[in-house]
Write a protein that holds these residues in place. Structure first.
Motif, PDB file in Angstrom:
ATOM      1  N   GLY A  48      -3.254 -30.153  55.898  1.00  0.00           N
ATOM      2  CA  GLY A  48      -4.004 -28.797  55.223  1.00  0.00           C
ATOM      3  C   GLY A  48      -3.041 -27.937  54.745  1.00  0.00           C
ATOM      4  N   ALA A  49      -1.660 -28.096  55.086  1.00  0.00           N
ATOM      5  CA  ALA A  49      -0.535 -27.471  54.267  1.00  0.00           C
ATOM      6  C   ALA A  49      -0.397 -27.772  53.008  1.00  0.00           C
ATOM      7  CB  ALA A  49       0.559 -27.259  54.925  1.00  0.00           C
ATOM      8  N   TYR A  50      -0.687 -29.218  52.412  1.00  0.00           N
ATOM      9  CA  TYR A  50      -0.422 -29.884  51.314  1.00  0.00           C
ATOM     10  C   TYR A  50      -1.680 -29.440  50.511  1.00  0.00           C
ATOM     11  CZ  TYR A  50       3.164 -32.451  53.580  1.00  0.00           C
ATOM     12  OH  TYR A  50       4.418 -32.940  54.237  1.00  0.00           O
ATOM     13  N   PRO A  51      -1.508 -29.365  49.172  1.00  0.00           N
ATOM     14  CA  PRO A  51      -2.713 -28.974  48.467  1.00  0.00           C
ATOM     15  C   PRO A  51      -3.201 -30.258  47.809  1.00  0.00           C
ATOM     16  CG  PRO A  51      -0.519 -29.086  47.124  1.00  0.00           C
ATOM     17  CD  PRO A  51      -0.098 -29.306  48.451  1.00  0.00           C
ATOM     18  N   LYS A  52      -4.530 -30.013  47.472  1.00  0.00           N
ATOM     19  CA  LYS A  52      -5.157 -30.981  46.779  1.00  0.00           C
ATOM     20  C   LYS A  52      -5.080 -30.769  45.253  1.00  0.00           C
ATOM     21  CE  LYS A  52      -9.463 -30.658  49.844  1.00  0.00           C
ATOM     22  NZ  LYS A  52     -10.748 -30.369  49.848  1.00  0.00           N
ATOM     23  N   LEU A  53      -4.530 -31.941  44.566  1.00  0.00           N
ATOM     24  CA  LEU A  53      -4.238 -31.827  42.946  1.00  0.00           C
ATOM     25  C   LEU A  53      -5.241 -31.973  42.232  1.00  0.00           C
ATOM     26  CD1 LEU A  53      -0.840 -33.761  43.456  1.00  0.00           C
ATOM     27  CD2 LEU A  53      -1.210 -31.126  43.826  1.00  0.00           C
ATOM     28  N   SER A  54      -6.446 -32.572  42.541  1.00  0.00           N
ATOM     29  CA  SER A  54      -7.594 -33.002  41.768  1.00  0.00           C
ATOM     30  C   SER A  54      -8.340 -31.787  41.313  1.00  0.00           C
ATOM     31  CB  SER A  54      -8.521 -33.719  42.524  1.00  0.00           C
ATOM     32  OG  SER A  54      -9.049 -32.942  43.780  1.00  0.00           O
ATOM     33  N   GLY A  55      -8.656 -32.082  39.749  1.00  0.00           N
ATOM     34  CA  GLY A  55      -9.160 -30.966  39.168  1.00  0.00           C
ATOM     35  C   GLY A  55      -8.771 -29.467  39.011  1.00  0.00           C
ATOM     36  N   LEU A  56      -7.565 -29.419  39.396  1.00  0.00           N
ATOM     37  CA  LEU A  56      -7.068 -27.905  39.165  1.00  0.00           C
ATOM     38  C   LEU A  56      -6.852 -27.469  37.691  1.00  0.00           C
ATOM     39  CD1 LEU A  56      -4.076 -28.008  41.771  1.00  0.00           C
ATOM     40  CD2 LEU A  56      -6.348 -27.354  42.193  1.00  0.00           C
ATOM     41  N   GLY A  57      -6.798 -28.365  36.812  1.00  0.00           N
ATOM     42  CA  GLY A  57      -6.450 -28.016  35.540  1.00  0.00           C
ATOM     43  C   GLY A  57      -5.220 -28.617  35.057  1.00  0.00           C
ATOM     44  N   GLU A  58      -5.210 -29.179  33.778  1.00  0.00           N
ATOM     45  CA  GLU A  58      -4.258 -29.926  33.355  1.00  0.00           C
ATOM     46  C   GLU A  58      -2.911 -29.243  32.907  1.00  0.00           C
ATOM     47  OE1 GLU A  58      -2.992 -33.272  29.907  1.00  0.00           O
ATOM     48  OE2 GLU A  58      -5.075 -32.977  30.508  1.00  0.00           O
ATOM     49  N   LYS A  59      -3.166 -28.145  32.434  1.00  0.00           N
ATOM     50  CA  LYS A  59      -2.003 -27.287  31.956  1.00  0.00           C
ATOM     51  C   LYS A  59      -1.583 -26.291  33.271  1.00  0.00           C
ATOM     52  CE  LYS A  59      -1.010 -22.955  29.422  1.00  0.00           C
ATOM     53  NZ  LYS A  59       0.024 -22.278  30.027  1.00  0.00           N
ATOM     54  N   CYS A 134      -9.713 -14.188  37.290  1.00  0.00           N
ATOM     55  CA  CYS A 134      -8.465 -14.910  36.451  1.00  0.00           C
ATOM     56  C   CYS A 134      -9.087 -16.517  37.133  1.00  0.00           C
ATOM     57  CB  CYS A 134      -7.163 -14.737  37.101  1.00  0.00           C
ATOM     58  SG  CYS A 134      -6.424 -13.309  36.521  1.00  0.00           S
ATOM     59  N   HIS A 135      -9.761 -16.650  38.191  1.00  0.00           N
ATOM     60  CA  HIS A 135      -9.910 -17.791  38.843  1.00  0.00           C
ATOM     61  C   HIS A 135     -11.428 -18.538  38.934  1.00  0.00           C
ATOM     62  CE1 HIS A 135      -5.953 -18.463  40.300  1.00  0.00           C
ATOM     63  NE2 HIS A 135      -6.177 -17.246  40.730  1.00  0.00           N
ATOM     64  N   ASN A 136     -12.202 -17.497  37.926  1.00  0.00           N
ATOM     65  CA  ASN A 136     -13.627 -17.775  37.688  1.00  0.00           C
ATOM     66  C   ASN A 136     -14.532 -17.598  38.937  1.00  0.00           C
ATOM     67  OD1 ASN A 136     -16.046 -19.985  37.820  1.00  0.00           O
ATOM     68  ND2 ASN A 136     -15.465 -19.765  35.786  1.00  0.00           N
ATOM     69  N   PRO A 137     -15.691 -17.099  38.754  1.00  0.00           N
ATOM     70  CA  PRO A 137     -16.541 -16.912  39.888  1.00  0.00           C
ATOM     71  C   PRO A 137     -16.902 -17.997  40.753  1.00  0.00           C
ATOM     72  CG  PRO A 137     -17.316 -15.788  37.945  1.00  0.00           C
ATOM     73  CD  PRO A 137     -16.431 -16.497  37.568  1.00  0.00           C
ATOM     74  N   GLN A 138     -16.927 -19.049  39.982  1.00  0.00           N
ATOM     75  CA  GLN A 138     -17.137 -20.519  40.962  1.00  0.00           C
ATOM     76  C   GLN A 138     -15.861 -21.129  41.266  1.00  0.00           C
ATOM     77  OE1 GLN A 138     -19.057 -20.026  37.475  1.00  0.00           O
ATOM     78  NE2 GLN A 138     -20.538 -18.880  38.934  1.00  0.00           N
ATOM     79  N   GLY A 139     -14.611 -20.596  41.322  1.00  0.00           N
ATOM     80  CA  GLY A 139     -13.586 -21.111  41.544  1.00  0.00           C
ATOM     81  C   GLY A 139     -12.986 -22.113  40.613  1.00  0.00           C
ATOM     82  N   LYS A 140     -13.714 -22.247  39.336  1.00  0.00           N
ATOM     83  CA  LYS A 140     -13.162 -23.247  38.206  1.00  0.00           C
ATOM     84  C   LYS A 140     -11.902 -23.243  37.675  1.00  0.00           C
ATOM     85  CE  LYS A 140     -18.057 -24.690  38.033  1.00  0.00           C
ATOM     86  NZ  LYS A 140     -19.248 -24.946  37.011  1.00  0.00           N
ATOM     87  N   GLY A 141     -11.366 -22.114  37.884  1.00  0.00           N
ATOM     88  CA  GLY A 141      -9.889 -21.588  37.214  1.00  0.00           C
ATOM     89  C   GLY A 141     -10.340 -21.394  35.951  1.00  0.00           C
ATOM     90  N   ASN A 142      -9.005 -21.310  34.994  1.00  0.00           N
ATOM     91  CA  ASN A 142      -9.226 -20.940  33.508  1.00  0.00           C
ATOM     92  C   ASN A 142      -8.157 -21.770  33.017  1.00  0.00           C
ATOM     93  OD1 ASN A 142      -8.325 -19.823  30.960  1.00  0.00           O
ATOM     94  ND2 ASN A 142      -9.052 -17.741  31.612  1.00  0.00           N
ATOM     95  N   GLU A 143      -8.605 -22.923  32.407  1.00  0.00           N
ATOM     96  CA  GLU A 143      -7.759 -24.138  31.775  1.00  0.00           C
ATOM     97  C   GLU A 143      -6.852 -23.343  30.553  1.00  0.00           C
ATOM     98  OE1 GLU A 143      -5.679 -27.443  30.790  1.00  0.00           O
ATOM     99  OE2 GLU A 143      -6.816 -26.976  32.840  1.00  0.00           O
ATOM    100  N   PRO A 144      -7.209 -22.731  29.787  1.00  0.00           N
ATOM    101  CA  PRO A 144      -6.469 -22.210  28.565  1.00  0.00           C
ATOM    102  C   PRO A 144      -5.564 -21.196  29.143  1.00  0.00           C
ATOM    103  CG  PRO A 144      -8.616 -22.268  27.852  1.00  0.00           C
ATOM    104  CD  PRO A 144      -8.530 -22.476  29.251  1.00  0.00           C
ATOM    105  N   GLY A 145      -5.961 -20.523  30.124  1.00  0.00           N
ATOM    106  CA  GLY A 145      -4.870 -19.210  30.626  1.00  0.00           C
ATOM    107  C   GLY A 145      -3.910 -20.196  31.786  1.00  0.00           C
ATOM    108  N   GLY A 146      -4.098 -21.330  32.114  1.00  0.00           N
ATOM    109  CA  GLY A 146      -3.208 -21.964  33.101  1.00  0.00           C
ATOM    110  C   GLY A 146      -3.405 -21.454  34.515  1.00  0.00           C
ATOM    111  N   TYR A 147      -4.554 -20.737  34.552  1.00  0.00           N
ATOM    112  CA  TYR A 147      -4.836 -20.492  36.070  1.00  0.00           C
ATOM    113  C   TYR A 147      -5.777 -21.327  36.956  1.00  0.00           C
ATOM    114  CZ  TYR A 147      -4.044 -15.567  34.518  1.00  0.00           C
ATOM    115  OH  TYR A 147      -3.293 -14.688  33.934  1.00  0.00           O
ATOM    116  N   PRO A 148      -5.398 -22.011  38.090  1.00  0.00           N
ATOM    117  CA  PRO A 148      -5.867 -23.157  38.625  1.00  0.00           C
ATOM    118  C   PRO A 148      -7.255 -22.982  39.064  1.00  0.00           C
ATOM    119  CG  PRO A 148      -4.398 -22.152  40.171  1.00  0.00           C
ATOM    120  CD  PRO A 148      -4.285 -21.225  38.761  1.00  0.00           C
ATOM    121  N   ALA A 149      -7.974 -24.013  39.370  1.00  0.00           N
ATOM    122  CA  ALA A 149      -9.198 -24.053  39.889  1.00  0.00           C
ATOM    123  C   ALA A 149      -8.835 -23.874  41.435  1.00  0.00           C
ATOM    124  CB  ALA A 149     -10.122 -25.285  39.747  1.00  0.00           C
ATOM    125  N   LEU A 150      -9.498 -22.739  42.128  1.00  0.00           N
ATOM    126  CA  LEU A 150      -9.406 -22.871  43.536  1.00  0.00           C
ATOM    127  C   LEU A 150     -10.578 -23.438  44.515  1.00  0.00           C
ATOM    128  CD1 LEU A 150      -8.070 -19.129  43.835  1.00  0.00           C
ATOM    129  CD2 LEU A 150      -6.773 -21.310  43.696  1.00  0.00           C
TER     130      LEU A 150
END
Length: 202
Positions: A48-59, A134-150
């Motif tokens: 659990g201490a390691y992050p999921k990397l899937s779908g976080l945002g390419e930037k 910054c991270h979107n109401p649904q937790g989808k992040g902000n790809e152009p801004g470089g904020y990760p999906a949570l």
């Protein structure tokens, strides 16, 4: 006015191309070593201490890989793993992990209400802004801004990172100052609640 709009559209398009230039298939070929900690496709880490990397945002993923490779973001478990990787290889890895779907975790029902209130509305009394800004109401992040999906991220990992920001231990990247300021105002209970909430957010 039309020229101005066209210029803005072109600028946004070029920015998207610059940070969307990775090849997911090429990235998959270099991602085998990552699966040992982050799971196949970055979807199910072994801890659990390691992050999921899937779908976080390419930037976001690319920026973090660059920071880890350069030593700007020190992660002991990642030492040496990115040595010798080219900029394109890092971009490909970012594209590969971003192309995979986030597997949402199960949030603790007892902490969901407190976490949701903090994520969506912040804490006016202590000056904590809403995470959703910054991270979107649904937790989808902000790809152009470089904020990760949570949404769906491991609660333990989110809590660990918020505490690292609060302690000033994680201070890399353009948004570090914002996150350090936000985390400095969070209590341990708030960190636990909001980390739990985002783990089940989709």
């Amino acid at each position: 006015m039309k020229k101005l709009i066209a210029g803005v559209v072109l600028g946004v398009g070029l920015t998207t191309m610059a940070h969307g230039a990775g090849d997911p298939q090429a990235g998959e070929q270099n991602a085998a070593v990552c699966a040992g900690c982050h799971g196949q496709g970055g979807q199910k880490p072994v801890m659990g201490a390691y992050p999921k990397l899937s779908g976080l945002g390419e930037k976001y993923l690319y920026d973090q890989l660059v920071a880890i490779q350069s030593g700007e973001r020190a992660i002991a478990e990642m030492t040496g793993l990115l040595d010798g990787k080219s900029e394109q290889e890092l971009q490909d890895l970012a594209a590969y992990f971003n192309s995979n779907e986030m597997v949402v975790s199960q949030a603790d029902p007892e902490l969901v209400e407190q976490g949701a209130a903090l994520y969506r509305g912040g804490n006016l009394a202590s000056g904590v802004p809403a995470c959703a800004g910054c991270h979107n109401p649904q937790g989808k992040g902000n790809e152009p801004g470089g904020y990760p999906a949570l949404g769906g991220q491991n609660a333990e990992y989110v809590a660990k990172q918020l505490k690292a920001y609060r302690a000033g231990e994680r201070n890399n990247g353009a948004s570090a100052a914002i996150m350090m300021d936000v985390a400095a105002k969070l209590t341990d209970a708030e960190i636990e609640a909001v980390a739990n909430y985002v783990s089940g957010l989709n």
